[in-house]
Write a protein that holds these residues in place. Structure first.
Motif, PDB file in Angstrom:
ATOM      1  N   MET A   1      -5.832  -5.365   7.098  1.00 22.66           N
ATOM      2  CA  MET A   1      -6.477  -5.442   5.782  1.00 22.66           C
ATOM      3  C   MET A   1      -7.073  -4.096   5.376  1.00 22.66           C
ATOM      4  O   MET A   1      -6.966  -3.680   4.223  1.00 22.66           O
ATOM      5  CB  MET A   1      -7.569  -6.512   5.784  1.00 22.66           C
ATOM      6  CG  MET A   1      -7.035  -7.899   5.537  1.00 22.66           C
ATOM      7  SD  MET A   1      -8.325  -9.101   5.163  1.00 22.66           S
ATOM      8  CE  MET A   1      -8.744  -9.653   6.797  1.00 22.66           C
ATOM      9  N   LEU A   2      -7.691  -3.410   6.340  1.00 19.88           N
ATOM     10  CA  LEU A   2      -8.318  -2.133   6.009  1.00 19.88           C
ATOM     11  C   LEU A   2      -7.276  -1.061   5.709  1.00 19.88           C
ATOM     12  O   LEU A   2      -7.504  -0.180   4.886  1.00 19.88           O
ATOM     13  CB  LEU A   2      -9.231  -1.686   7.164  1.00 19.88           C
ATOM     14  CG  LEU A   2     -10.476  -2.555   7.357  1.00 19.88           C
ATOM     15  CD1 LEU A   2     -11.168  -2.230   8.673  1.00 19.88           C
ATOM     16  CD2 LEU A   2     -11.457  -2.393   6.200  1.00 19.88           C
ATOM     17  N   MET A   3      -6.147  -1.118   6.373  1.00 22.60           N
ATOM     18  CA  MET A   3      -5.111  -0.110   6.148  1.00 22.60           C
ATOM     19  C   MET A   3      -4.262  -0.414   4.916  1.00 22.60           C
ATOM     20  O   MET A   3      -3.850   0.494   4.202  1.00 22.60           O
ATOM     21  CB  MET A   3      -4.192  -0.012   7.373  1.00 22.60           C
ATOM     22  CG  MET A   3      -4.847   0.594   8.597  1.00 22.60           C
ATOM     23  SD  MET A   3      -5.368   2.298   8.336  1.00 22.60           S
ATOM     24  CE  MET A   3      -3.792   3.138   8.299  1.00 22.60           C
ATOM     25  N   MET A   4      -3.975  -1.686   4.692  1.00 29.15           N
ATOM     26  CA  MET A   4      -3.054  -2.048   3.613  1.00 29.15           C
ATOM     27  C   MET A   4      -3.769  -2.451   2.336  1.00 29.15           C
ATOM     28  O   MET A   4      -3.176  -2.459   1.270  1.00 29.15           O
ATOM     29  CB  MET A   4      -2.172  -3.237   4.037  1.00 29.15           C
ATOM     30  CG  MET A   4      -1.395  -3.036   5.297  1.00 29.15           C
ATOM     31  SD  MET A   4      -0.588  -4.580   5.799  1.00 29.15           S
ATOM     32  CE  MET A   4       0.969  -4.409   4.970  1.00 29.15           C
ATOM     33  N   GLY A   5      -5.017  -2.830   2.434  1.00 27.96           N
ATOM     34  CA  GLY A   5      -5.692  -3.455   1.299  1.00 27.96           C
ATOM     35  C   GLY A   5      -5.426  -4.942   1.341  1.00 27.96           C
ATOM     36  O   GLY A   5      -4.423  -5.402   1.880  1.00 27.96           O
ATOM     37  N   LYS A   6      -6.351  -5.719   0.749  1.00 26.50           N
ATOM     38  CA  LYS A   6      -6.228  -7.169   0.902  1.00 26.50           C
ATOM     39  C   LYS A   6      -5.046  -7.740   0.128  1.00 26.50           C
ATOM     40  O   LYS A   6      -4.484  -8.760   0.506  1.00 26.50           O
ATOM     41  CB  LYS A   6      -7.530  -7.879   0.521  1.00 26.50           C
ATOM     42  CG  LYS A   6      -8.057  -7.595  -0.848  1.00 26.50           C
ATOM     43  CD  LYS A   6      -9.421  -8.263  -1.003  1.00 26.50           C
ATOM     44  CE  LYS A   6     -10.061  -7.803  -2.302  1.00 26.50           C
ATOM     45  NZ  LYS A   6     -11.398  -8.353  -2.466  1.00 26.50           N
ATOM     46  N   ASP A   7      -4.639  -7.068  -0.967  1.00 25.36           N
ATOM     47  CA  ASP A   7      -3.532  -7.621  -1.763  1.00 25.36           C
ATOM     48  C   ASP A   7      -2.207  -7.491  -1.019  1.00 25.36           C
ATOM     49  O   ASP A   7      -1.401  -8.417  -1.015  1.00 25.36           O
ATOM     50  CB  ASP A   7      -3.447  -6.926  -3.117  1.00 25.36           C
ATOM     51  CG  ASP A   7      -4.663  -7.239  -3.976  1.00 25.36           C
ATOM     52  OD1 ASP A   7      -5.154  -8.374  -3.890  1.00 25.36           O
ATOM     53  OD2 ASP A   7      -5.130  -6.342  -4.698  1.00 25.36           O
ATOM     54  N   ILE A   8      -1.976  -6.337  -0.427  1.00 23.65           N
ATOM     55  CA  ILE A   8      -0.709  -6.178   0.303  1.00 23.65           C
ATOM     56  C   ILE A   8      -0.748  -6.999   1.597  1.00 23.65           C
ATOM     57  O   ILE A   8       0.268  -7.538   2.032  1.00 23.65           O
ATOM     58  CB  ILE A   8      -0.394  -4.695   0.558  1.00 23.65           C
ATOM     59  CG1 ILE A   8      -0.221  -3.997  -0.794  1.00 23.65           C
ATOM     60  CG2 ILE A   8       0.871  -4.534   1.391  1.00 23.65           C
ATOM     61  CD1 ILE A   8       0.110  -2.545  -0.719  1.00 23.65           C
TER      62      ILE A   8
END
Lengths: 480, 147
Positions: A361-368
């Motif tokens: 989540m921290l690397m991709m963002g929650k949407d991705i």
């Protein structure tokens, strides 16, 4: 003869401080046994328990009831018989006078649905459920009480009224009824039968247990979320219903573990006090209130088997739902139920692989990250046991070869930790950097501020304090 | 986080950790009851489990500046340059196309994997070096002095 037990709560570990501080509030504790089981990969006796946890459950205040959550009796797919031995031993160990299970289904033909779904409420559906109740009763050896379930679906023209269906199953199977008033209230709020009307159909002397809970509005539906505070309207209706129940043995409040944090234990204590007040209103003598009986004469549009396969496919991404009747496809609850299943699946993941999920989540963002989960859900059916669900997610992650730094190492670490918890065998995980700063940061919900030290590192995950049993005989023997 | 170079060869550092505390290594307070609850069948399921929502709120609560901290940390944490990839909103729902596109970018930059010291970092709402369209096509590619 089932003894009168009183008021209690559905147990989860987050309630321990309250159970310890105010044991008098809990003359009964209801245990959902499968929530504490580990499903191993070995075939013959796949279910294991931690004796330390079982001992803790035995030491809880009050009498114990066993409420099964993995062998529902509303569907055509038989429950996994491998669980019956452990379920029977749990009932015996905790001296439960009966076993309750859900009048719902959670298996389509070929996969787990990830959710309790409503049974087919027709003559055929009554027969299916009555047969399943008898099988369960034969396997466990104590009376069975069927729990009235939630349905977010609209009623079909050929369905029996909700209360009539429950009454017919109870009559045919000769079993007790666990009247979940919050479930019936949820159905009523969402446009199905009213609570009062539902109860008019029931054989009231067969209602042994009542469940109560709090719910919430979401996407235009009132949800059976077990989220804390009970609605005032529910309490008022319940007072009227409970006064009609001459054979009530227990009344249980339910809160979902993840809502204890948000609702707070003070809220739970207040709900228990309300339940004690309601308990005093129960009927003390049998009342001659004949139950209504209604058989639907409408021809059955869909068989129970087709019903199960259709609605299970509609609420799960991975299955083909194109053959489902248009009426079902257009039911506005479909996206809501689908989302609830997804939240359960995602919650299993963040519960067991918290560090990998946070890194993603921290690397991709929650949407991705959400897109990643949706892709996973579209390819893999839900699993009943959380450990199996996240194992499946780990295999999926490896298969797509996502380029997230340190992900493989963190995933290996968490998977090894989980497996060690499931079999007690020590495992060593290698890293080519000092893993502790990264693992600590993820445990705090952030990425590390500094670059990790490179080098050869190995974490050995020990099975310290991990003991598992595939039978409760040893614990039973220790009690004598 | 570590950039991916070969280990230093100074010998292996061994750490021993009870599996029960692995998911919560800061507090060292894993409870067997809670772990069993996580491993087992979820409780009576006809409602809503908010655990995932709580986790997202925890990680991305703007008031706690968690997200900002992550962004700053990300700039300084990597010894190797970070290639940022802008993914079209709809494309992000087609994971296969995103992954294929990211692999393509890695080939274009000569960084075939993270082992070369290049980290690919996804973002959606800002201009970055690469842009993946909603069809998964890489439609913009330019270098800046920063890389």
């Amino acid at each position: 003869m089932i003894p009168e037990l009183g008021v209690g709560i559905s147990y989860c570990a987050g309630l321990d401080p309250l159970l310890a501080a105010q044991p008098d509030l809990f003359p009964v504790v209801e245990i959902e046994p499968q929530t504490f089981w580990v499903k191993s990969r070995e075939g013959k006796s796949p279910f294991r328990v931690y004796p330390e946890v079982i001992q803790h459950l035995l030491d809880l205040p009050g009498r114990k009831l066993i409420h099964s959550v993995a062998a529902p009796v509303g569907g055509t797919v038989p429950a996994d018989a491998a669980q019956f031995q452990m379920l029977r031993e749990m009932v015996q160990l905790f001296k439960a006078p009966y076993l309750s299970e859900h009048l719902s289904f959670n298996q389509a033909h070929g996969y787990h649905t990830g959710f309790f779904l409503p049974p087919r409420q027709t003559r055929s559906g009554v027969q299916v459920a009555a047969d399943a109740v008898r099988r369960l009763q034969d396997a466990i050896g104590v009376p069975i009480a069927i729990e009235t379930g939630v349905s977010y679906f609209k009623s079909l023209p050929d369905e029996m009224p909700d209360g009539a269906f429950v009454a017919e199953v109870a009559a045919k199977a000769q079993c007790g009824i666990l009247l979940d008033l919050h479930n019936v209230y949820t159905n009523a709020r969402n446009g199905r039968q009213s609570v009062t009307e539902f109860v008019r159909y029931l054989p009231l002397d067969q209602v042994w247990e009542v469940h109560m809970a709090g719910g919430m509005e979401r996407n235009g539906y009132y949800l059976d979320s077990h989220s804390g505070e009970m609605e005032t309207e529910l309490l008022e209706i319940s007072a009227q219903v409970i006064a009609q129940l001459p054979n009530l043995k227990a009344m249980i409040y339910e809160i979902f573990p993840s809502f204890i944090e948000t609702a707070g234990l003070d809220c739970v204590a207040r709900q228990m006090e309300s339940l004690h007040g309601l308990w005093e209103k129960r009927a003390t003598a049998p009342r001659a209130v004949p139950a209504l009986t209604v058989w639907s004469n409408a021809p059955e549009q869909i068989s129970p088997e087709d019903w199960e396969n259709n609605i299970a496919a509609l609420v799960n991404h991975h299955a083909d739902s194109s053959l489902a009747p248009k009426e079902l496809q257009l039911d506005p609850c479909i996206p809501v139920v689908r989302q609830l299943i997804e939240e359960f699946r995602a919650s299993m993941l963040v519960g067991l692989y918290p560090l990998s999920a946070r890194l993603l989540m921290l690397m991709m963002g929650k949407d991705i990250f959400r897109s990643l989960l949706e892709d996973f859900w579209s390819k893999h059916a839900p699993q009943q046991y959380a450990a199996v669900e996240v194992e499946q997610f780990g295999a999926y992650l490896r298969s797509i070869g996502l380029e997230i730094p340190s992900l493989a190492a963190v995933l290996n670490f968490e998977e090894a930790a989980m497996h060690t918890m499931m079999d007690g065998t020590a495992r060593t995980v290698s890293f080519d950097f000092d893993p502790l700063p990264l693992l600590r940061s993820l445990a705090e919900g952030t990425l590390p501020d500094m670059e990790s030290q490179l080098g050869d590192y190995a974490i050995t995950l020990t099975g310290e304090g991990v003991e598992l049993l595939s039978s409760l005989e040893k614990i039973q023997a220790g009690l004598h | 986080m570590a950039s991916r170079k070969y280990p230093t060869g100074l010998g292996t550092v061994h750490i021993s950790l009870p599996a029960a505390v692995a998911g919560n290594i800061n507090s060292l307070s894993g409870s067997l009851k809670e772990i069993a609850e996580q491993l087992g069948c979820p409780k009576c399921v006809s409602g809503y489990n908010c655990r995932f929502q709580l986790e997202k709120d925890y990680l991305f609560d703007p008031a706690a500046k968690k997200l900002q901290k992550v962004a700053i940390a990300d700039q300084s944490a990597f010894a190797a340059p970070t290639v940022r990839v802008n993914v079209g909103a709809r494309s992000s729902y087609n994971l296969d196309s995103v992954i294929a596109s990211v692999r393509k970018i890695a080939e274009l930059t000569g960084h075939t994997a993270c082992a070369t010291g290049c980290n690919l970092f996804f973002e959606r709402f800002q201009d970055r070096m690469f842009n993946i369209s909603n069809t998964g096509r890489i439609n913009e590619l330019k270098y800046s002095a920063g890389l």
